[in-house]
Design a protein around this motif. Structure first.
Motif: not given
Length: 137
Positions: A98-125
């Motif tokens: 089970r996870q919680t995903i929060r979408i800030a915009d089409a290039l940024t999200f926060t993924q939370t699992m077991r109470g710990k969350g991290s924010t990720y951003r899109y990186c072009p190739a």
């Protein structure tokens, strides 16, 4: 004056053609590709800071073929049950988390699992380490 306008139009068309990756979409409406934790540079990202979104789920260096099933959605927040193969390569069992995903915009999200969350951003190739560039295409 006409030359300047034509030059701007040509430059705009050229810039628009640089990004040939898929448009945002899928289960989260994110741009498919490689995402790196917000506090880490794209070009030096270690495996632990990398996630890949393929339109069906979010995988890590140690998982693949992830499929998210939305349990509930409130605005930009998704409660999901995600099933993945528990290995980056080779045979391995599938597991569900089970996870919680929060979408800030089409290039940024926060993924939370077991109470710990991290924010990720899109990186072009072109900004990724050589070993990740092929996975981003």
């Amino acid at each position: 004056m006409l030359t300047l306008i034509a030059g701007v139009a040509a430059a705009t068309a050229a810039a628009a053609s640089v990004d040939t990756s898929p448009k945002p979409g899928g289960v989260y409406r994110l741009k498919p590709g490689i995402y790196v934790r917000k506090d880490v540079a794209c070009k030096t990202a270690p495996n632990a800071a990398v996630r890949q979104y393929d339109g069906r789920g979010i995988s890590s260096a140690h998982t693949r073929a992830c499929r998210a099933r939305i349990l509930s959605r409130t605005g930009d927040r998704f409660e999901v049950s995600q099933s993945c193969i528990d290995a980056g390569a080779g045979p391995a069992p599938r597991f569900t988390e089970r996870q919680t995903i929060r979408i800030a915009d089409a290039l940024t999200f926060t993924q939370t699992m077991r109470g710990k969350g991290s924010t990720y951003r899109y990186c072009p190739a072109y900004m990724l380490p050589a070993g990740l560039r092929e996975a981003a295409r």
